[in-house]
Scaffold this active site. Structure first.
Site, PDB file in Angstrom:
ATOM      1  N   PRO B 134      -5.664  46.056  90.242  1.00 14.29           N
ATOM      2  CG  PRO B 134      -5.332  48.371  90.222  1.00 14.29           C
ATOM      3  CD  PRO B 134      -5.467  47.205  91.147  1.00 14.29           C
ATOM      4  N   GLY B 135      -3.466  44.968  88.948  1.00 13.93           N
ATOM      5  CA  GLY B 135      -2.422  44.122  88.374  1.00 13.93           C
ATOM      6  C   GLY B 135      -2.663  42.636  88.512  1.00 13.93           C
ATOM      7  NE  ARG B 253     -13.963  29.046  92.423  1.00 17.04           N
ATOM      8  CZ  ARG B 253     -12.653  28.832  92.443  1.00 17.04           C
ATOM      9  NH1 ARG B 253     -12.191  27.610  92.618  1.00 17.04           N
ATOM     10  NH2 ARG B 253     -11.803  29.828  92.255  1.00 17.04           N
ATOM     11  CB  ILE B 350     -34.211  31.507  69.433  1.00 17.22           C
ATOM     12  CG1 ILE B 350     -33.263  30.311  69.286  1.00 17.22           C
ATOM     13  CG2 ILE B 350     -35.648  31.089  69.161  1.00 17.22           C
ATOM     14  CD1 ILE B 350     -33.564  29.170  70.240  1.00 17.22           C
ATOM     15  CG  LEU B 351     -37.111  34.691  71.520  1.00 19.39           C
ATOM     16  CD1 LEU B 351     -37.632  35.184  72.853  1.00 19.39           C
ATOM     17  CD2 LEU B 351     -38.194  33.908  70.787  1.00 19.39           C
ATOM     18  N   GLY B 352     -34.813  36.797  67.739  1.00 17.73           N
ATOM     19  CA  GLY B 352     -34.597  37.885  66.779  1.00 17.73           C
ATOM     20  C   GLY B 352     -34.819  39.246  67.411  1.00 17.73           C
ATOM     21  CD  GLU B 376     -16.790  34.054  94.288  1.00 21.75           C
ATOM     22  OE1 GLU B 376     -16.834  33.009  94.942  1.00 21.75           O
ATOM     23  OE2 GLU B 376     -16.305  35.102  94.720  1.00 21.75           O
ATOM     24  N   GLY B 377     -13.465  33.276  89.897  1.00 19.24           N
ATOM     25  CA  GLY B 377     -12.663  32.356  89.074  1.00 19.24           C
ATOM     26  C   GLY B 377     -13.302  32.169  87.724  1.00 19.24           C
ATOM     27  CB  THR B 378     -12.213  33.129  84.286  1.00 13.32           C
ATOM     28  OG1 THR B 378     -10.991  32.365  84.296  1.00 13.32           O
ATOM     29  CG2 THR B 378     -11.908  34.589  84.607  1.00 13.32           C
TER      30      THR B 378
HETATM   31  C1  LIG Z   1     -18.987  42.658  87.947  1.00  9.45           C
HETATM   32  C2  LIG Z   1     -17.794  42.127  88.613  1.00  9.45           C
HETATM   33  C3  LIG Z   1     -17.794  41.917  89.961  1.00  9.45           C
HETATM   34  C4  LIG Z   1     -16.652  41.461  90.608  1.00  9.45           C
HETATM   35  N1  LIG Z   1     -16.662  41.321  91.972  1.00  9.45           N
HETATM   36  C5  LIG Z   1     -15.502  41.044  92.606  1.00  9.45           C
HETATM   37  C6  LIG Z   1     -15.436  41.075  94.035  1.00  9.45           C
HETATM   38  O1  LIG Z   1     -16.423  41.283  94.726  1.00  9.45           O
HETATM   39  N2  LIG Z   1     -14.243  40.869  94.626  1.00  9.45           N
HETATM   40  C7  LIG Z   1     -13.116  40.625  93.898  1.00  9.45           C
HETATM   41  O2  LIG Z   1     -12.075  40.453  94.496  1.00  9.45           O
HETATM   42  N3  LIG Z   1     -13.143  40.573  92.551  1.00  9.45           N
HETATM   43  C8  LIG Z   1     -14.305  40.793  91.888  1.00  9.45           C
HETATM   44  N4  LIG Z   1     -14.348  40.768  90.511  1.00  9.45           N
HETATM   45  C9  LIG Z   1     -13.131  40.469  89.768  1.00  9.45           C
HETATM   46  C10 LIG Z   1     -13.124  39.101  89.121  1.00  9.45           C
HETATM   47  O3  LIG Z   1     -13.041  38.102  90.090  1.00  9.45           O
HETATM   48  C11 LIG Z   1     -11.966  39.068  88.124  1.00  9.45           C
HETATM   49  O4  LIG Z   1     -12.292  39.954  87.067  1.00  9.45           O
HETATM   50  C12 LIG Z   1     -11.699  37.700  87.580  1.00  9.45           C
HETATM   51  O5  LIG Z   1     -11.212  36.854  88.588  1.00  9.45           O
HETATM   52  C13 LIG Z   1     -10.729  37.704  86.411  1.00  9.45           C
HETATM   53  O6  LIG Z   1      -9.620  38.513  86.641  1.00  9.45           O
HETATM   54  P1  LIG Z   1      -9.184  39.614  85.565  1.00  9.45           P
HETATM   55  O7  LIG Z   1     -10.377  40.371  85.203  1.00  9.45           O
HETATM   56  O8  LIG Z   1      -8.032  40.322  86.101  1.00  9.45           O
HETATM   57  O9  LIG Z   1      -8.748  38.776  84.306  1.00  9.45           O
HETATM   58  P2  LIG Z   1      -7.319  38.113  84.030  1.00  9.45           P
HETATM   59  O10 LIG Z   1      -6.869  37.394  85.231  1.00  9.45           O
HETATM   60  O11 LIG Z   1      -6.438  39.154  83.469  1.00  9.45           O
HETATM   61  O12 LIG Z   1      -7.721  37.087  82.908  1.00  9.45           O
HETATM   62  C14 LIG Z   1      -7.916  37.433  81.543  1.00  9.45           C
HETATM   63  C15 LIG Z   1      -8.199  36.163  80.755  1.00  9.45           C
HETATM   64  O13 LIG Z   1      -7.097  35.273  80.865  1.00  9.45           O
HETATM   65  C16 LIG Z   1      -7.507  34.027  81.328  1.00  9.45           C
HETATM   66  N5  LIG Z   1      -6.480  33.422  82.160  1.00  9.45           N
HETATM   67  C17 LIG Z   1      -5.841  33.976  83.205  1.00  9.45           C
HETATM   68  N6  LIG Z   1      -4.968  33.103  83.732  1.00  9.45           N
HETATM   69  C18 LIG Z   1      -5.049  31.965  82.998  1.00  9.45           C
HETATM   70  C19 LIG Z   1      -4.418  30.703  83.046  1.00  9.45           C
HETATM   71  N7  LIG Z   1      -3.513  30.396  83.963  1.00  9.45           N
HETATM   72  N8  LIG Z   1      -4.773  29.790  82.129  1.00  9.45           N
HETATM   73  C20 LIG Z   1      -5.696  30.064  81.193  1.00  9.45           C
HETATM   74  N9  LIG Z   1      -6.324  31.239  81.102  1.00  9.45           N
HETATM   75  C21 LIG Z   1      -6.007  32.188  81.996  1.00  9.45           C
HETATM   76  C22 LIG Z   1      -8.780  34.310  82.117  1.00  9.45           C
HETATM   77  O14 LIG Z   1      -9.585  33.173  82.232  1.00  9.45           O
HETATM   78  C23 LIG Z   1      -9.403  35.392  81.269  1.00  9.45           C
HETATM   79  O15 LIG Z   1     -10.064  34.776  80.193  1.00  9.45           O
HETATM   80  C24 LIG Z   1     -15.488  41.168  89.849  1.00  9.45           C
HETATM   81  C25 LIG Z   1     -15.504  41.345  88.479  1.00  9.45           C
HETATM   82  C26 LIG Z   1     -16.621  41.826  87.857  1.00  9.45           C
HETATM   83  C27 LIG Z   1     -16.590  42.025  86.379  1.00  9.45           C
END
Ligand SMILES: Cc1cc2nc3c(=O)[nH]c(=O)nc-3n(C[C@H](O)[C@H](O)[C@H](O)COP(=O)(O)OP(=O)(O)OC[C@H]3O[C@@H](n4cnc5c(N)ncnc54)[C@H](O)[C@@H]3O)c2cc1C
Lengths: 368, 399
Positions: B134-135, B253, B350-352, B376-378
């Site tokens: 959560p955190g 990745r 595109i497909l409305g 897997e890392g945003t």
């Molecule tokens: C459907 C689903 C399946 C998942 N499966 C797994 C799983 O199997 N195991 C697991 O461990 N996790 C899983 N996750 C979690 C996922 O990996 C995290 O949601 C993701 O890594 C982002 O963390 P957060 O949601 O806490 O966003 P945050 O870390 O709070 O980020 C919020 C925003 O801030 C941006 N941000 C954060 N830090 C920085 C920075 N330093 N610089 C610039 N931008 C930043 C992020 O890119 C994002 O846009 C899953 C999530 C979903 C939605």
């Protein structure tokens, strides 16, 4: 599945061309741009590399090295990293020689190829573009009409590299059977240089508008003779060559910008430590990775010959248009990263920014 | 050698998986979108195929702990086959692909770092991966779940969220810290078997897309596991421990990039067919001024698909040939995630009304694909990794 390792020849081409570009192109790049000219010594020196003679088979007096589109794009990228205009000038003879090699009749090969194997540098060129917003390389407005034993050319071409020095010019014109390519001699009657062009960029490369007014070309100068040419392939080879130069320019911008961003300090920290700068660099790196691999893929496709011909148009079109978009975007990033300094002519970024704008509209200035 | 040749074997594998994706996944895709949390039972045939093809990221045989890595040029290995398969499966359905039995993200970690003894015990188990809390999400180094050694056991306490396969898996690889005060190098991963007292599955999330894939909360309360369930080095080393746990991302990745590619390709093909029915063809031989806006969009998307594919393939090729690919793996995911979403979103536009309607799967693909740019890392995290690499910076310089 795809593999991405250079073979021994390619590694050698890459290394030697990269160091040539760094030693011979980059240092004179700015000066040539300012003066709108290339020193003849540069062309002599480049000729010594044998970029043209290497690919001409021994039976025509060349060195007969393995010629492949892939090797050519590796060369083109490395040279363009030094300077775009100078790299295009260095490769200009191949605009004429490669089509002859690929598509010429035996007689045409015998007649023209040996003349490009001398020690003295020689220019050949290609006239394909025309000065119109609706310019369509598949439907050029320059016409070639067969009249007894010669074709009569009428029309005007633009962006013809080194037309003033070219011994031979390959002119693309529409015939009643589609596009053809015609070999026009230096002194052909009816051909005239309209002007030395001034454009936003590509200043160092002498580019000419060339007019054809009832310019008579003997039938034997029609490339490929009776059977003509695979014009689509010709265009694709050019698009692939141009794409490679786009990769080279983009990489040059990235290298320069990385170095600058790590040195330039604002608010107490190097600007590269800020995400808005760092992410532009990262985006550029990703796109360069993509356009380089795509250029390789297009070149590899061309090297498969007939077998992949149906795929060639699609892939080289996509590669060229996408790479052009990215190359300009990256050059634009470069200016942004340097800020006001990016617009000052001391920095090559300023030059690359103007040069990169050309890519989206260019056809035919390189050949791979 | 530079080559883009598709071998007969590769084509056969791709065709086979494509056929299954089309015949098995597509017909049930909408059903499981509407019946979230119901376990798809139709996917068993895939288990056999995946194992036979060396797909997923599983190692085929057990091996010594330290394998000498040889740098090669033209090897086509498990990574290449995996991305080919992943693209086809995601073309079928991303949610169902993630719900394939036996192929969890934890399996990648286990096959990357498990000892022979551990691989014997866990290698064939369906393994989830629990990092996010959560955190903390992006900042995996802020993990606060704890693992305390007590005799022959570790005792885990903490809460994990968003665990893909968290409900359906047999084991879960959990990231926890041995000592929060020692920072990221104290973070280790542990294998916990389902049914271990102290581990409970909390709520299952209700999601925008990939509803066929379960996403669970896992709660660890004095959960005791054998000491031998720690993956990798049990000591806290001042250098490099964290890098080790991060290394599995280099394999996963590009795979996520391939998922985005498959989904985006499906959307592109659907759109192209729909346009063709209206008599709109895509031409490759017209100058800019002669192209329609739609054609321009389509050509742009097609170029993006090609770019994604070569970037992903290169990252996989590097992994197969013993070359460090941390940079390229992030490029593959960044490009795949971003371009993939741009494509599916554009197709809907595109497909409305056809793009928006639940009568077709396109609207679902847009919902499904978004996550490929998040887990897997945003996108932003990939950009950070890439930027640090090309700048030669550590996290102290760029965060
Ligand atoms: C459907 C689903 C399946 C998942 N499966 C797994 C799983 O199997 N195991 C697991 O461990 N996790 C899983 N996750 C979690 C996922 O990996 C995290 O949601 C993701 O890594 C982002 O963390 P957060 O949601 O806490 O966003 P945050 O870390 O709070 O980020 C919020 C925003 O801030 C941006 N941000 C954060 N830090 C920085 C920075 N330093 N610089 C610039 N931008 C930043 C992020 O890119 C994002 O846009 C899953 C999530 C979903 C939605």
């Amino acid at each position: 599945m795809s593999t991405f390792s250079l073979d021994e020849d390619q590694r050698q081409i890459k290394e030697s061309m990269e160091s040539f570009a760094a030693d011979e192109l980059r240092p004179i790049s700015r000066d040539c741009d300012e003066k709108f000219e290339i020193p003849p010594e540069f062309l002599e020196k480049t000729w010594g590399l044998g970029l043209t003679a290497n690919i001409i088979p021994e039976e025509y007096g060349g060195y007969g090295f393995n010629r492949s589109c892939l090797n050519n794009v590796i060369m083109a990228e490395a040279l363009a990293h030094g300077d775009l205009s100078l790299s295009l000038a260095a490769m200009a003879p191949n605009l004429f020689v490669l089509p002859i090699l690929e598509m010429g009749t035996d007689a045409q090969k015998k007649k023209y190829l040996p003349t490009f194997c001398d020690d003295k540098y020689k220019v050949g060129t290609l006239a394909i573009m025309e000065h119109s917003i609706s310019y369509d390389p598949f439907n050029v407005q320059t016409k070639a009409v067969l009249n007894k034993d010669s074709y009569v050319l009428n029309g005007e071409k633009c962006l013809v590299p080194m037309a003033d020095q070219a011994e031979y010019m390959l002119v693309i014109a529409s015939t009643d059977k589609g596009a053809g390519a015609f070999i026009v001699d230096k002194n052909a009657a009816g051909m005239s240089l309209v002007e030395k062009e001034k454009n936003m960029g590509l200043n160092a490369l002498p580019l000419y508008s060339v007019a054809f007014k009832d310019c008579k070309v003997p039938v034997e100068n029609c490339l490929g003779g009776e059977r003509g040419i695979d014009y689509t392939r010709l265009l694709c080879l050019s698009r692939i060559g141009l794409s490679a130069t786009m990769v080279g320019v983009s990489q040059a911008v990235l290298d320069y910008s990385i170095k600058y961003a790590k040195e330039r300090v604002a608010f107490g920290f190097p600007i590269a430590t800020r995400q808005s700068i760092a992410f532009m660099l990262a985006d550029a790196a990703i796109e360069i990775e993509g356009i380089r691999s795509m250029t390789w893929k297009a070149a590899w496709t061309a090297d498969q010959g007939e077998a992949m011909n149906s795929e060639l148009l699609r892939i080289s079109y996509l590669t060229k248009t996408y790479a052009a978009e990215q190359a300009f975007k990256i050059a634009d990033y470069g200016v942004s990263i340097l800020g006001g300094h990016g617009l000052i002519r001391e920095h090559n970024i300023e030059l690359w920014f103007r040069n990169a704008r050309a890519f989206s509209m260019l056809e035919g200035l390189a050949m791979a | 050698m530079i080559s883009f040749k598709v071998s007969d074997m590769e084509k056969q594998v791709a065709d086979l998986i494509h056929g299954m994706a089309k015949d098995i996944m597509r017909p049930i895709a909408r059903y499981y979108d509407e019946h979230e949390h119901q376990r798809p039972t139709e996917l068993e045939p895939f288990r056999v195929i995946m194992q036979a093809g060396g797909m997923g990221t599983g190692r085929k045989k057990k091996s010594g702990e330290k394998k000498e890595i040889k740098v090669t040029d033209d090897k086509i290995g498990a990574n290449a086959m995996s991305i080919t398969g992943a693209e086809e499966l995601a073309w079928g359905d991303v949610g169902l692909m993630l719900a394939l039995p036996g192929q969890g993200l934890g399996n990648a970690a286990i096959s990357a770092v498990a000892t022979d003894e551990q691989y014997e015990r866990f290698g064939s188990k369906y393994a989830a991966m629990a990092i996010t809390e959560p955190g903390c999400g992006s900042d995996a180094s802020a993990v606060s779940t704890t693992a305390v050694l007590d005799g022959d056991e570790y005792v885990l306490n903490g809460e994990k969220i968003f665990v893909t396969d968290g409900d359906r898996c047999e084991v879960v690889v959990v990231w926890a810290t041995l000592d929060k005060s020692k920072g990221r190098n104290a973070i280790k991963s542990f294998v916990v078997e389902k049914g271990t007292p102290g581990l409970t599955v909390g709520k299952l999330e209700h999601k925008c897309g990939i509803r066929a894939s379960d996403t669970a909360v896992l709660i660890f309360q004095d959960c005791r596991i054998p000491k031998t369930n720690i993956l990798g080095d049990p000591e806290i080393r001042p250098e490099g421990g964290f890098k080790g746990v991060m290394a599995t991302f280099d394999a996963t990745r590009p795979l996520v990039g391939a998922l985005a590619l498959g989904c985006a390709r499906a959307a592109y093909e659907f759109t192209k067919e729909a346009l063709a029915k209206e008599g709109i063809e895509i031409r490759y031989d017209k100058p800019l001024v002669k192209l329609s806006a739609i054609e321009k969009d389509m050509l742009w998307m097609e170029a993006q698909l090609e770019m994604m594919r070569v970037i992903i393939q290169k990252a996989a090729w590097m992994a197969d040939n013993g070359r460090p690919n941390n940079l390229e793996a992030s490029m593959a995911k960044a490009k795949g995630g971003k371009a993939g979403n741009l494509i599916v979103q554009k197709c809907v536009e595109i497909l409305g009304p056809i793009g928006y309607s639940q009568r077709y799967l396109l609207e679902k693909w847009m919902r499904d694909n978004k996550v490929n740019d998040i887990y897997e890392g945003t996108q932003q995290i990939q950009m950070l990794v890439i930027a640090r690499r090309i700048l030669g910076y550590g996290r102290d310089m760029l965060a």
